[in-house]
Motif scaffolding. Structure first.
Motif, PDB file in Angstrom:
ATOM      1  N   TYR A 386      33.974  40.021  43.763  1.00  0.00           N
ATOM      2  CA  TYR A 386      34.412  40.922  42.699  1.00  0.00           C
ATOM      3  C   TYR A 386      35.903  41.232  42.825  1.00  0.00           C
ATOM      4  O   TYR A 386      36.648  41.156  41.835  1.00  0.00           O
ATOM      5  CB  TYR A 386      33.610  42.225  42.738  1.00  0.00           C
ATOM      6  N   ALA A 387      36.343  41.564  44.037  1.00  0.00           N
ATOM      7  CA  ALA A 387      37.754  41.916  44.247  1.00  0.00           C
ATOM      8  C   ALA A 387      38.663  40.726  43.947  1.00  0.00           C
ATOM      9  O   ALA A 387      39.696  40.871  43.272  1.00  0.00           O
ATOM     10  CB  ALA A 387      37.957  42.391  45.686  1.00  0.00           C
ATOM     11  N   PHE A 388      38.279  39.541  44.417  1.00  0.00           N
ATOM     12  CA  PHE A 388      39.105  38.340  44.226  1.00  0.00           C
ATOM     13  C   PHE A 388      39.246  37.996  42.747  1.00  0.00           C
ATOM     14  O   PHE A 388      40.352  37.771  42.239  1.00  0.00           O
ATOM     15  CB  PHE A 388      38.483  37.178  44.999  1.00  0.00           C
ATOM     16  N   LEU A 389      38.106  37.980  42.037  1.00  0.00           N
ATOM     17  CA  LEU A 389      38.136  37.627  40.615  1.00  0.00           C
ATOM     18  C   LEU A 389      38.831  38.705  39.784  1.00  0.00           C
ATOM     19  O   LEU A 389      39.513  38.390  38.801  1.00  0.00           O
ATOM     20  CB  LEU A 389      36.712  37.401  40.103  1.00  0.00           C
ATOM     21  N   ALA A 390      38.669  39.970  40.171  1.00  0.00           N
ATOM     22  CA  ALA A 390      39.346  41.053  39.457  1.00  0.00           C
ATOM     23  C   ALA A 390      40.864  40.925  39.584  1.00  0.00           C
ATOM     24  O   ALA A 390      41.603  41.125  38.613  1.00  0.00           O
ATOM     25  CB  ALA A 390      38.880  42.404  39.989  1.00  0.00           C
ATOM     26  N   ILE A 391      41.344  40.597  40.787  1.00  0.00           N
ATOM     27  CA  ILE A 391      42.792  40.425  41.011  1.00  0.00           C
ATOM     28  C   ILE A 391      43.329  39.288  40.147  1.00  0.00           C
ATOM     29  O   ILE A 391      44.391  39.408  39.514  1.00  0.00           O
ATOM     30  CB  ILE A 391      43.085  40.178  42.505  1.00  0.00           C
ATOM     31  N   ILE A 392      42.588  38.174  40.101  1.00  0.00           N
ATOM     32  CA  ILE A 392      43.012  37.038  39.267  1.00  0.00           C
ATOM     33  C   ILE A 392      43.101  37.461  37.803  1.00  0.00           C
ATOM     34  O   ILE A 392      44.062  37.142  37.096  1.00  0.00           O
ATOM     35  CB  ILE A 392      42.033  35.855  39.430  1.00  0.00           C
ATOM     36  N   SER A 393      42.098  38.197  37.352  1.00  0.00           N
ATOM     37  CA  SER A 393      42.083  38.657  35.964  1.00  0.00           C
ATOM     38  C   SER A 393      43.233  39.621  35.677  1.00  0.00           C
ATOM     39  O   SER A 393      43.874  39.544  34.614  1.00  0.00           O
ATOM     40  CB  SER A 393      40.742  39.331  35.667  1.00  0.00           C
ATOM     41  N   ILE A 394      43.506  40.535  36.619  1.00  0.00           N
ATOM     42  CA  ILE A 394      44.604  41.496  36.449  1.00  0.00           C
ATOM     43  C   ILE A 394      45.945  40.782  36.312  1.00  0.00           C
ATOM     44  O   ILE A 394      46.831  41.217  35.565  1.00  0.00           O
ATOM     45  CB  ILE A 394      44.627  42.486  37.639  1.00  0.00           C
ATOM     46  N   ILE A 395      46.082  39.651  36.989  1.00  0.00           N
ATOM     47  CA  ILE A 395      47.332  38.883  36.925  1.00  0.00           C
ATOM     48  C   ILE A 395      47.428  38.069  35.636  1.00  0.00           C
ATOM     49  O   ILE A 395      48.465  38.045  34.963  1.00  0.00           O
ATOM     50  CB  ILE A 395      47.451  37.951  38.154  1.00  0.00           C
ATOM     51  N   ILE A 396      46.309  37.411  35.246  1.00  0.00           N
ATOM     52  CA  ILE A 396      46.358  36.414  34.169  1.00  0.00           C
ATOM     53  C   ILE A 396      46.196  37.018  32.772  1.00  0.00           C
ATOM     54  O   ILE A 396      46.911  36.634  31.838  1.00  0.00           O
ATOM     55  CB  ILE A 396      45.291  35.322  34.412  1.00  0.00           C
ATOM     56  N   VAL A 397      45.269  37.968  32.602  1.00  0.00           N
ATOM     57  CA  VAL A 397      44.984  38.489  31.258  1.00  0.00           C
ATOM     58  C   VAL A 397      46.223  39.064  30.563  1.00  0.00           C
ATOM     59  O   VAL A 397      46.445  38.799  29.374  1.00  0.00           O
ATOM     60  CB  VAL A 397      43.837  39.522  31.301  1.00  0.00           C
ATOM     61  N   PRO A 398      47.111  39.839  31.263  1.00  0.00           N
ATOM     62  CA  PRO A 398      48.320  40.331  30.583  1.00  0.00           C
ATOM     63  C   PRO A 398      49.275  39.226  30.128  1.00  0.00           C
ATOM     64  O   PRO A 398      50.100  39.451  29.246  1.00  0.00           O
ATOM     65  CB  PRO A 398      48.980  41.219  31.646  1.00  0.00           C
ATOM     66  N   HIS A 399      49.165  38.032  30.736  1.00  0.00           N
ATOM     67  CA  HIS A 399      49.980  36.903  30.265  1.00  0.00           C
ATOM     68  C   HIS A 399      49.394  36.292  28.988  1.00  0.00           C
ATOM     69  O   HIS A 399      50.130  35.728  28.173  1.00  0.00           O
ATOM     70  CB  HIS A 399      50.088  35.828  31.351  1.00  0.00           C
ATOM     71  N   ILE A 400      48.063  36.392  28.834  1.00  0.00           N
ATOM     72  CA  ILE A 400      47.424  35.887  27.614  1.00  0.00           C
ATOM     73  C   ILE A 400      47.610  36.885  26.472  1.00  0.00           C
ATOM     74  O   ILE A 400      47.951  36.508  25.352  1.00  0.00           O
ATOM     75  CB  ILE A 400      45.924  35.625  27.863  1.00  0.00           C
ATOM     76  N   PHE A 401      47.408  38.171  26.788  1.00  0.00           N
ATOM     77  CA  PHE A 401      47.589  39.246  25.803  1.00  0.00           C
ATOM     78  C   PHE A 401      48.701  40.163  26.311  1.00  0.00           C
ATOM     79  O   PHE A 401      48.453  41.052  27.137  1.00  0.00           O
ATOM     80  CB  PHE A 401      46.291  40.040  25.618  1.00  0.00           C
ATOM     81  N   THR A 402      49.889  39.930  25.823  1.00  0.00           N
ATOM     82  CA  THR A 402      51.039  40.700  26.319  1.00  0.00           C
ATOM     83  C   THR A 402      50.966  42.175  25.936  1.00  0.00           C
ATOM     84  O   THR A 402      51.680  43.003  26.510  1.00  0.00           O
ATOM     85  CB  THR A 402      52.351  40.094  25.775  1.00  0.00           C
ATOM     86  N   GLN A 403      50.110  42.501  24.974  1.00  0.00           N
ATOM     87  CA  GLN A 403      49.954  43.899  24.571  1.00  0.00           C
ATOM     88  C   GLN A 403      49.267  44.726  25.671  1.00  0.00           C
ATOM     89  O   GLN A 403      49.391  45.946  25.716  1.00  0.00           O
ATOM     90  CB  GLN A 403      49.130  43.995  23.276  1.00  0.00           C
ATOM     91  N   LEU A 404      48.513  44.075  26.544  1.00  0.00           N
ATOM     92  CA  LEU A 404      47.864  44.746  27.676  1.00  0.00           C
ATOM     93  C   LEU A 404      48.723  44.614  28.922  1.00  0.00           C
ATOM     94  O   LEU A 404      49.319  43.555  29.167  1.00  0.00           O
ATOM     95  CB  LEU A 404      46.490  44.135  27.949  1.00  0.00           C
ATOM     96  N   LYS A 405      48.768  45.652  29.729  1.00  0.00           N
ATOM     97  CA  LYS A 405      49.496  45.634  30.995  1.00  0.00           C
ATOM     98  C   LYS A 405      48.498  45.538  32.149  1.00  0.00           C
ATOM     99  O   LYS A 405      47.304  45.806  31.983  1.00  0.00           O
ATOM    100  CB  LYS A 405      50.363  46.889  31.146  1.00  0.00           C
ATOM    101  N   TRP A 406      49.024  45.223  33.339  1.00  0.00           N
ATOM    102  CA  TRP A 406      48.144  45.030  34.496  1.00  0.00           C
ATOM    103  C   TRP A 406      47.335  46.281  34.815  1.00  0.00           C
ATOM    104  O   TRP A 406      46.173  46.194  35.221  1.00  0.00           O
ATOM    105  CB  TRP A 406      48.962  44.600  35.711  1.00  0.00           C
TER     106      TRP A 406
END
Length: 680
Positions: A386-406
């Motif tokens: 959970y921690a590993f995948l959450a960290i990856i998501s926190i890093i990548i998702v804001p690059h896909i949707f710039t309107q969201l921040k980490w």
């Protein structure tokens, strides 16, 4: 939609003649957890995952009503592996016996794969971000509040967010299945079906059910192919047949000869289909014609500031009212049940369910507990994953949707495990997953947090996707653990098949959406098109309310919407009160969620579904036992055949091959004008 087979869960401890299920299977060896994960199981799962992914996507993009396909997945998995082993034996090759554990792996993998077609939001929150849907509403139609779809980022997003939920609830599987003994009605019913398939009598019935499925699959496919020849332009063909006259057709009341929705109607409960018919009559039969007469007084513009605004926001109000009630009711029921369980454990009044020495346990219980507890998944795997995948998501998702921040994503992943537990626990009690409701809450919270000027519409919709993916996959996994517990499938094999099925879905779903729908049908997402995708606009409407408020609504729209929100709450409250006092009239209280769907789309598909209900009703009157056995198979065949025709139809559309004939219906006066024009 929930499974219509929940009544079977009361029989999960009985086999043929009322004997113990596990005594029937006692002589059969249970494979190791790795032995349950066979190459043939995943080969069959891949093919069925594509088939079911296509079906779910088509249903999502038309009306958004998705019946339980678990029966079809279990049946087809049984058929294909049995065919596989039979062919190999005839050409001289031996193969491993096909076990109920392997059948459970296939069913789990297929449902996990097709489930991504729903949770990935291609027909709801993802489509709601597009310029095409944004153009249907004046508010929020700005570059920062829209996003251009591309296959690359869609696959990336779904891969990043879809696996986290599997780890969020993993440590609690023993507590929820063994200690709290949650029912998970769909998981229990599925286990009962799989167990019945693998008894001698059940195997014979399963073969007959599969034969029925393929028979109606062929009829449905050929009928869809035949209809295609008459659809050379919009408004042509049997799908535009004015069954009840041209005036009724104008207000979307007609039978469109869709075998898909006849099949869906056969599976869905009667009250759901009748509720949708009632919603159609109230909206398109009464409300919209009356509001049309107020044009120039209540509204002057088109789009969301006109009649379309009433349609969208009244539907949203009913969906939110229904969702809000169930959220509160399920949360209250969950809390009461949880407190009761904790009190019993603290007082010592509950006997340890994990003790095989417990005399209160039946033979079936002892055998199931033994196999459920012997292949454990370490706590470190769950927490670390959970921690590993959450960290990856926190890093990548804001690059896909710039309107969201980490930090927005971090907040979601801090809160999500609690919501995943609540949803999984509530689903175990009621079979009602509130994943979409948690997603709608995320739209409001993060949309208003970011604000319209900084892209709050896209931010809210993207946050909805992250939240829905976690909460939905968590409850699905626990359902699968319940199925595995009752079929002696290992928790490890269940988890692995869920992971592999999710991976399949993360590739299949975006590709199916992109290639066979988005590119093949340029009018996708537009009202009145073959694929109107109603939830795209509905989800965007929720995001607009969250970021802008209700100022953009036409006159009296807010008051009407609030009235229907209260109606939705009142209907649910009435049903629960009647249930509490054991008054049978609760069966006739309409479903608010089902009533809401035709408010936007119209009544055409509700006619189809009511025809399906009528077929089932007549069949049950003639031979109830045979109907119970074969209605799901016939319905699945009708759905699969019509939906699979969509594949060659999409290929023909991409190749610019058009049908040769346009069959269209005109009024007498319009026909006279056409004749006069052609004669001139």
């Amino acid at each position: 939609m929930g499974s219509s087979d929940h009544e079977d869960d009361r029989r999960d401890g009985e086999g043929e003649g009322g004997s113990s299920i596990e005594q029937i299977f006692e002589s059969k060896e249970v494979p190791s957890w790795a032995g349950q994960l066979t190459l043939r199981a995943f080969a069959v799962s891949l093919g069925l995952g594509f088939l079911f992914g296509f079906i779910v996507m088509k249903l999502n993009l038309t009306t958004g009503i998705i019946p339980s396909l678990n029966v079809a997945a279990g049946l087809l998995g049984f058929f294909f592996v049995k065919s596989w082993t039979t062919v190999l034996s005839k050409i001289g090759f031996s193969s491993k016996p096909f076990t109920r554990q392997e059948n459970t792996v296939i069913q789990t993998c297929v449902v996990a794969s097709s489930g991504i077609s729903f949770s990935s939001g291609y027909a709801s929150y993802i489509l709601g971000m597009t310029k095409k849907v944004a153009a249907q509403s004046d508010a929020g139609n700005t570059p920062i509040n829209t996003k251009t779809l591309s296959l690359g980022w869609m696959i990336g997003f779904v891969l990043v967010v879809s696996f986290v939920g599997l780890f969020s609830i993993l440590p609690l599987r023993r507590i929820m299945i063994l200690q709290y003994k949650l029912t998970y009605p769909s998981g229990t019913a599925t286990a009962y079906l799989i167990n019945s398939f693998h008894t001698p009598k059940g195997a014979k019935l399963a073969k007959k059910q599969v034969a029925s499925l393929f028979k109606w699959f062929s009829v449905s496919f050929v009928w869809a192919f035949f209809q295609w020849f008459f659809t050379a332009a919009d408004g042509c063909g049997f799908a535009s047949f004015p069954t009840f006259g041209l005036q009724a057709f104008k207000y979307n009341f007609y039978f469109d000869f869709s075998s898909t929705y006849v099949g869906v109607g056969m599976i869905c409960p009667y009250i759901i289909n009748l509720s949708m018919l009632l919603g159609s009559v109230i909206s398109w039969g009464i409300m919209w014609p009356l509001i049309e007469k107020k044009q120039g007084v209540w509204y002057t513009a088109g789009g969301m500031r006109g009649l379309q605004g009433y349609k969208v926001f009244v539907a949203i109000a009913m969906i939110l009212g229904d969702g809000l009630y169930h959220f509160v009711a399920v949360f209250a029921k969950t809390s009461i049940s949880l407190i009761k369980n904790l009190r019993e454990n603290r007082d010592g009044s509950r006997t340890d369910p994990l003790s095989l020495e417990n005399d209160n346990l039946s033979y079936d219980d002892k055998r199931r507990i033994k196999y459920f507890t012997q292949d454990q998944i370490p706590m470190s795997v769950a927490l670390g994953g959970y921690a590993f995948l959450a960290i990856i998501s926190i890093i990548i998702v804001p690059h896909i949707f710039t309107q969201l921040k980490w930090y927005h994503i971090l907040v979601i992943y801090l809160v999500a495990p609690i919501l995943a537990f609540c949803n999984s626990y509530g689903c175990g009690l009621t079979d009602w997953s509130l994943a979409s409701n948690y997603g709608k809450i995320a739209i409001f919270v993060f949309g208003s947090w970011v604000g319209m000027e900084k892209g709050g519409v896209v931010a809210g919709l993207a946050a909805c996707g992250v939240m829905m993916s976690i909460v939905s996959t968590a409850s699905d996994l626990m359902q699968d653990f319940k199925t595995g517990y009752l079929t002696l499938a290992s928790p490890r094999s269940m988890f692995c098949s869920q992971v592999i099925g999710t991976l399949m879905g993360c590739i299949i779903s975006p590709v199916v959406f992109w290639v066979f729908f988005y590119k093949a049908y340029p009018t996708l997402g537009e009202p009145g098109s073959s694929f109107p995708a109603p939830f795209g606009l509905l989800y965007r409407g929720i995001a607009l309310i969250g970021t802008e408020g209700t100022s953009a609504l036409p006159k009296h729209c807010l008051e009407i919407a609030l009235g229907f929100l209260l109606l939705a709450v009142s209907l649910n409250l009435l049903r629960d009160m009647l249930c509490h006092f054991k008054i049978s009239a609760h069966k006739y209280v309409p479903s608010a969620m089902a009533m809401a769907i035709p408010f936007y789309l119209g009544g055409y598909f509700t006619i189809d579904m009511c025809v399906g209900s009528l077929i089932r009703f007549i069949w049950e009157k003639k031979d109830k036992k045979k109907a119970e056995a074969f209605v799901p198979a016939m319905a699945s065949g009708l759905i699969c055949g019509d939906s699979i025709w969509g594949l060659p139809a999409a290929v023909l559309s991409l190749a610019k091959v058009k049908p040769p004939i346009c069959m269209k219906f005109l009024s007498r006066s319009a026909n006279a004008k056409v004749d006069g024009f052609l004669g001139g």
